[in-house]
Write a protein that holds these residues in place. Structure first.
Motif, mmCIF file in Angstrom:
data_model
loop_
_atom_site.group_PDB
_atom_site.id
_atom_site.type_symbol
_atom_site.label_atom_id
_atom_site.label_comp_id
_atom_site.label_asym_id
_atom_site.label_seq_id
_atom_site.Cartn_x
_atom_site.Cartn_y
_atom_site.Cartn_z
ATOM 1 N N MET A 328 0.852 -1.187 0.000
ATOM 2 C CA MET A 328 0.000 0.000 0.000
ATOM 3 C C MET A 328 0.889 1.238 0.000
ATOM 4 S SD MET A 328 -2.634 1.968 0.251
ATOM 5 C CE MET A 328 -4.035 0.887 0.449
ATOM 6 N N CYS A 329 0.667 2.123 -0.951
ATOM 7 C CA CYS A 329 1.461 3.349 -1.042
ATOM 8 C C CYS A 329 0.647 4.407 -1.786
ATOM 9 C CB CYS A 329 2.784 3.086 -1.750
ATOM 10 S SG CYS A 329 2.614 2.195 -3.296
ATOM 11 N N ASP A 330 1.242 5.583 -1.956
ATOM 12 C CA ASP A 330 0.548 6.651 -2.657
ATOM 13 C C ASP A 330 0.696 6.445 -4.168
ATOM 14 O OD1 ASP A 330 3.130 7.400 -3.259
ATOM 15 O OD2 ASP A 330 3.198 9.007 -1.773
ATOM 16 N N GLY A 331 0.451 7.490 -4.956
ATOM 17 C CA GLY A 331 0.437 7.334 -6.401
ATOM 18 C C GLY A 331 1.795 7.377 -7.070
ATOM 19 N N TYR A 332 2.892 7.451 -6.307
ATOM 20 C CA TYR A 332 4.211 7.571 -6.914
ATOM 21 C C TYR A 332 4.526 6.310 -7.725
ATOM 22 C CZ TYR A 332 9.293 7.831 -7.226
ATOM 23 O OH TYR A 332 10.593 7.841 -7.677
ATOM 24 N N SER A 333 4.871 6.501 -8.992
ATOM 25 C CA SER A 333 5.086 5.379 -9.901
ATOM 26 C C SER A 333 6.365 4.612 -9.608
ATOM 27 C CB SER A 333 5.115 5.875 -11.356
ATOM 28 O OG SER A 333 6.176 6.817 -11.533
ATOM 29 N N GLY A 334 7.259 5.172 -8.810
ATOM 30 C CA GLY A 334 8.504 4.487 -8.496
ATOM 31 C C GLY A 334 8.286 3.149 -7.812
ATOM 32 N N TYR A 335 7.173 3.027 -7.068
ATOM 33 C CA TYR A 335 6.898 1.760 -6.389
ATOM 34 C C TYR A 335 6.541 0.656 -7.384
ATOM 35 C CZ TYR A 335 6.750 4.498 -2.076
ATOM 36 O OH TYR A 335 7.071 5.307 -1.023
ATOM 37 N N ASN A 336 6.213 1.012 -8.608
ATOM 38 C CA ASN A 336 5.907 -0.012 -9.620
ATOM 39 C C ASN A 336 7.120 -0.880 -9.925
ATOM 40 O OD1 ASN A 336 3.287 0.915 -9.851
ATOM 41 N ND2 ASN A 336 3.753 2.267 -11.563
ATOM 42 N N LYS A 337 8.311 -0.385 -9.577
ATOM 43 C CA LYS A 337 9.532 -1.144 -9.871
ATOM 44 C C LYS A 337 9.734 -2.308 -8.906
ATOM 45 C CE LYS A 337 12.164 2.677 -11.938
ATOM 46 N NZ LYS A 337 13.430 3.443 -11.874
ATOM 47 N N VAL A 338 9.063 -2.298 -7.757
ATOM 48 C CA VAL A 338 9.206 -3.409 -6.809
ATOM 49 C C VAL A 338 8.641 -4.655 -7.474
ATOM 50 C CG1 VAL A 338 8.696 -4.249 -4.498
ATOM 51 C CG2 VAL A 338 8.997 -1.790 -4.889
ATOM 52 N N PRO A 339 9.460 -5.652 -7.778
ATOM 53 C CA PRO A 339 9.056 -6.694 -8.731
ATOM 54 C C PRO A 339 7.901 -7.584 -8.281
ATOM 55 C CG PRO A 339 11.166 -7.223 -7.702
ATOM 56 C CD PRO A 339 10.835 -5.828 -7.296
ATOM 57 N N ASP A 340 7.901 -8.050 -7.046
ATOM 58 C CA ASP A 340 6.908 -9.031 -6.608
ATOM 59 C C ASP A 340 5.841 -8.421 -5.712
ATOM 60 O OD1 ASP A 340 8.154 -11.228 -7.923
ATOM 61 O OD2 ASP A 340 9.692 -11.215 -6.352
ATOM 62 N N ALA A 341 5.660 -7.103 -5.786
ATOM 63 C CA ALA A 341 4.660 -6.425 -4.956
ATOM 64 C C ALA A 341 3.366 -6.235 -5.740
ATOM 65 C CB ALA A 341 5.190 -5.070 -4.489
ATOM 66 N N ARG A 342 2.258 -6.491 -5.077
ATOM 67 C CA ARG A 342 0.943 -6.227 -5.668
ATOM 68 C C ARG A 342 0.432 -4.919 -5.062
ATOM 69 N NH1 ARG A 342 -2.747 -11.512 -5.416
ATOM 70 N NH2 ARG A 342 -3.903 -10.220 -6.894
ATOM 71 N N ARG A 343 0.427 -3.876 -5.841
ATOM 72 C CA ARG A 343 0.093 -2.546 -5.322
ATOM 73 C C ARG A 343 -1.396 -2.408 -5.050
ATOM 74 N NH1 ARG A 343 2.728 2.634 -7.975
ATOM 75 N NH2 ARG A 343 1.323 3.457 -6.389
ATOM 76 N N THR A 344 -1.707 -1.702 -3.988
ATOM 77 C CA THR A 344 -3.087 -1.346 -3.683
ATOM 78 C C THR A 344 -3.202 0.171 -3.654
ATOM 79 O OG1 THR A 344 -2.641 -1.447 -1.302
ATOM 80 C CG2 THR A 344 -3.485 -3.446 -2.341
ATOM 81 N N ALA A 345 -4.358 0.680 -4.042
ATOM 82 C CA ALA A 345 -4.556 2.130 -4.137
ATOM 83 C C ALA A 345 -5.038 2.689 -2.805
ATOM 84 C CB ALA A 345 -5.567 2.455 -5.230
ATOM 85 N N CYS A 346 -4.630 3.904 -2.519
ATOM 86 C CA CYS A 346 -5.041 4.595 -1.290
ATOM 87 C C CYS A 346 -6.267 5.455 -1.587
ATOM 88 C CB CYS A 346 -3.896 5.459 -0.756
ATOM 89 S SG CYS A 346 -4.359 6.503 0.639
ATOM 90 N N TYR A 347 -7.389 5.106 -0.992
ATOM 91 C CA TYR A 347 -8.607 5.869 -1.221
ATOM 92 C C TYR A 347 -8.593 7.215 -0.497
ATOM 93 C CZ TYR A 347 -11.044 2.318 -3.901
ATOM 94 O OH TYR A 347 -11.424 1.455 -4.899
ATOM 95 N N ALA A 348 -7.732 7.381 0.492
ATOM 96 C CA ALA A 348 -7.601 8.686 1.139
ATOM 97 C C ALA A 348 -7.008 9.700 0.166
ATOM 98 C CB ALA A 348 -6.741 8.581 2.398
ATOM 99 N N HIS A 349 -6.052 9.272 -0.661
ATOM 100 C CA HIS A 349 -5.489 10.166 -1.677
ATOM 101 C C HIS A 349 -6.532 10.504 -2.738
ATOM 102 C CE1 HIS A 349 -1.593 9.109 0.063
ATOM 103 N NE2 HIS A 349 -1.076 10.112 -0.620
ATOM 104 N N ILE A 350 -7.338 9.525 -3.116
ATOM 105 C CA ILE A 350 -8.393 9.793 -4.099
ATOM 106 C C ILE A 350 -9.383 10.812 -3.532
ATOM 107 C CG2 ILE A 350 -10.367 8.754 -5.299
ATOM 108 C CD1 ILE A 350 -8.704 6.199 -5.521
ATOM 109 N N ARG A 351 -9.751 10.630 -2.283
ATOM 110 C CA ARG A 351 -10.671 11.581 -1.641
ATOM 111 C C ARG A 351 -10.047 12.967 -1.578
ATOM 112 N NH1 ARG A 351 -12.652 10.241 4.355
ATOM 113 N NH2 ARG A 351 -10.425 10.470 4.720
ATOM 114 N N ARG A 352 -8.751 13.015 -1.354
ATOM 115 C CA ARG A 352 -8.062 14.309 -1.262
ATOM 116 C C ARG A 352 -8.132 15.063 -2.591
ATOM 117 N NH1 ARG A 352 -2.662 12.934 1.173
ATOM 118 N NH2 ARG A 352 -4.092 12.191 2.772
ATOM 119 N N TYR A 353 -7.895 14.351 -3.686
ATOM 120 C CA TYR A 353 -7.959 14.997 -5.003
ATOM 121 C C TYR A 353 -9.372 15.466 -5.315
ATOM 122 C CZ TYR A 353 -3.222 14.178 -6.733
ATOM 123 O OH TYR A 353 -1.870 14.229 -6.934
ATOM 124 N N LEU A 354 -10.372 14.656 -4.995
ATOM 125 C CA LEU A 354 -11.753 15.061 -5.265
ATOM 126 C C LEU A 354 -12.173 16.225 -4.375
ATOM 127 C CD1 LEU A 354 -13.423 11.566 -5.713
ATOM 128 C CD2 LEU A 354 -13.116 13.311 -7.480
#
Length: 544
Positions: A328-354
């Motif tokens: 679980m992390c924010d929207g930073y794309s750098g975490y996409n490089k972690v090879p065996d991690a399944r990313r989950t989205a933070c709904y608090a960040h989505i709420r913040r943008y809205l």
């Protein structure tokens, strides 16, 4: 035959008409271009107004991102507007609205016994002088009949410093000295002073506690020490922290990292840091402090800080090498490089943008797309609160999420696909952010132990961001690295419910080293029950 005067006049009129038509076309093109420029300027003006309103709200408005879904008529208005356009959205809203509101208990007022728990109580008796212990009428001696409570005071005892010099008393055998090498015995306490500096373990722990727990910079501590009558410079304190943290805390830090990578549910966040003397870099260049922690899997928490010169995703890859699980992390794309991690989205960040996309004064205008999006997210947060309050097992949480939250997400995604915001607007940024997170929006539904938001890691990194406002920067990379290690020990103690100062003292007395086995390091971890009992005993003893 020559043209008549009328023919010439007619030809001239036609030429004039042609020229006028060309002029009209040219003017029309000019007007259209001017209109487009006006529209672009008007849109730019509106976007700047949105930015200005947002900055004013962040500067002067409430910092809370929550909006309450139980506003009278709110759900009815939303359903009425969406029913014809998107039946799925209305169905999702009805499902979410059908969830019972979680019971909110009013926080009870703390009693004196709870507030002063662990603090020794001394009774002072207000007695009469001997001259007044006789009856003023008959002069008979008064007899004690009981006692009555008068008042309670909380007394602060200022800290005191003392210097302890250790001398060993030496003994020798007078008889053996006469005919062979003398036999000499020296008094020992079984402890060797291996810390860097003259200070004791408790003194170094106090310096660390003041800076990394209370956010008190070294220059302020320097003034504080002078009040106690000792001249200890900030350079000396920095040296204590850097050298002792590197030698005695790092083995525990490395052990915590190994335990962290064994877990299946992690969270991450990062924030900026200024380090003045990094090789080959300007003092103003941004460095980064990362935070990695365990998620909501029901096991003991592990929290680690990590310093790096850049924000490159390779830093996360190297730190999390060997990790396989949900991240679980924010929207930073750098975490996409972690090879065996399944990313989950933070709904608090989505709420913040809205939330940021809602126009000023339009918070209850349900025709606003940003308000409609917020209603979906609020329903998800509401459902999450209800599910967590009702269900304790992770399997039950997963099942309830699929039943109650999945329809709301489907409606939200259907709503998202219909949005065509003006380019560059706050809503456009919110929609773009959400679309970029779309592959991760439903990952948390796969396991009840997955987190719904990244709030835990944001709360864990907050002590560092608060402290940064006071001490502003680190002088060297060694200092930044020592800060990351010491912050880790402080936050680990907090998260596992042990006294921070006494745990730091405990580690500096035990002196962990890289030759110890994992079993030995485990015996000094803050989640260890023996350690917890030891720290609690120390805290009670110091209070007495």
């Amino acid at each position: 035959m020559a043209d008549s005067a009328k023919d010439l006049q007619l030809r001239e009129l036609k030429d004039i008409i042609t020229e006028l038509n060309k002029t009209i076309q040219s003017l029309q093109v000019t007007i259209e271009a001017a209109n487009k420029r006006e529209e672009a300027l008007a849109q730019e003006r509106d976007n700047l107004k949105e930015e200005l309103d947002l900055l004013r709200k962040k500067l002067f408005g409430s910092s809370s991102e929550k909006r309450h879904p139980d506003i009278p008529g709110q759900l009815n208005l939303f359903n009425e507007a969406e029913l014809e356009q998107n039946p799925e959205a209305a169905t999702a809203e009805e499902l979410a609205a059908s969830l019972p509101a979680p019971a909110k208990k009013r926080k009870s007022k703390a009693t004196n016994a709870e507030r002063f728990k662990g603090i020794p109580v001394i009774r002072e008796y207000l007695d009469l002088p001997d001259s007044e212990k006789v009856c003023p009428d008959c002069q008979t001696a008064l007899v004690k009949i009981g006692e009555e409570f008068v008042r309670r005071e909380l007394i602060f005892v200022p800290a005191k410093l003392k210097v302890v010099e250790y001398y060993s008393i030496n003994y020798s055998c007078p008889k053996c000295n006469e005919y062979r090498t003398p036999i000499i015995a020296k008094g020992k306490d079984g402890r060797s002073h291996m810390l860097h500096g003259m200070a004791s373990a408790g003194t170094i722990a106090w310096v660390m506690y003041q800076k990394f727990c209370n956010s008190l910079p070294f220059y302020r501590q320097e003034k504080d020490w002078k009040q106690y009558g000792v001249a200890i410079t900030r350079a000396t304190m920095a040296n204590w922290v850097i050298r002792n943290a590197d030698e005695f805390f790092r083995p525990m830090y490395d052990y915590f990292q190994r335990k962290l990578l064994e877990r299946k549910f992690l969270m991450a966040d990062e924030t900026t840091l200024q380090v003045l003397h990094e090789e080959g870099r300007r003092a103003q260049t941004k460095s980064y402090m990362w935070l990695f922690r365990t998620g909501e899997d029901g096991e003991y928490p592990i929290i680690l800080y990590h310093y790096s010169k850049t924000r490159a995703g390779d830093n996360a890859v190297n730190f999390l090498e060997g990790f396989k699980g949900y991240l679980m992390c924010d929207g930073y794309s750098g975490y996409n490089k972690v090879p065996d991690a399944r990313r989950t989205a933070c709904y608090a960040h989505i709420r913040r943008y809205l939330t940021d996309a809602i126009p000023k004064g339009k918070q209850l205008d349900y025709t606003q797309p940003s308000v409609q999006g917020m209603m979906y997210i609020n329903q998800l947060f509401h459902a999450e609160d209800v599910i967590k309050a009702k269900h304790k097992s992770f399997d039950a949480i997963k099942k309830a999420r699929l039943e109650k939250e999945k329809p709301v997400i489907d409606g939200f995604l259907s709503w998202l696909d219909k949005q065509t915001p003006i380019r560059g607007s706050r809503l456009d940024k919110a929609v773009t952010y959400i679309q970029n997170r779309r592959p991760f929006l439903e990952t948390y539904l796969k396991d009840g132990r997955c987190s719904f938001s990244n709030n835990l890691s944001e709360n864990a990194i907050r002590p560092f961001t608060v402290g940064r406002k006071n001490w502003l920067f680190c002088d060297t990379p060694n200092g930044a690295d020592a800060s990351a290690i010491t912050y880790t020990m402080v936050e680990m103690a907090k998260a596992n419910g042990v006294n921070v100062y006494h745990y730091l003292t405990y580690l500096l007395e035990k002196l962990p080293n890289d030759r110890m086995s994992d079993e030995e390091l485990e015996s000094m971890a803050p989640w260890n029950e023996t350690v917890k009992a030891e720290i609690e005993s120390r805290a009670n003893s110091s209070a007495n």
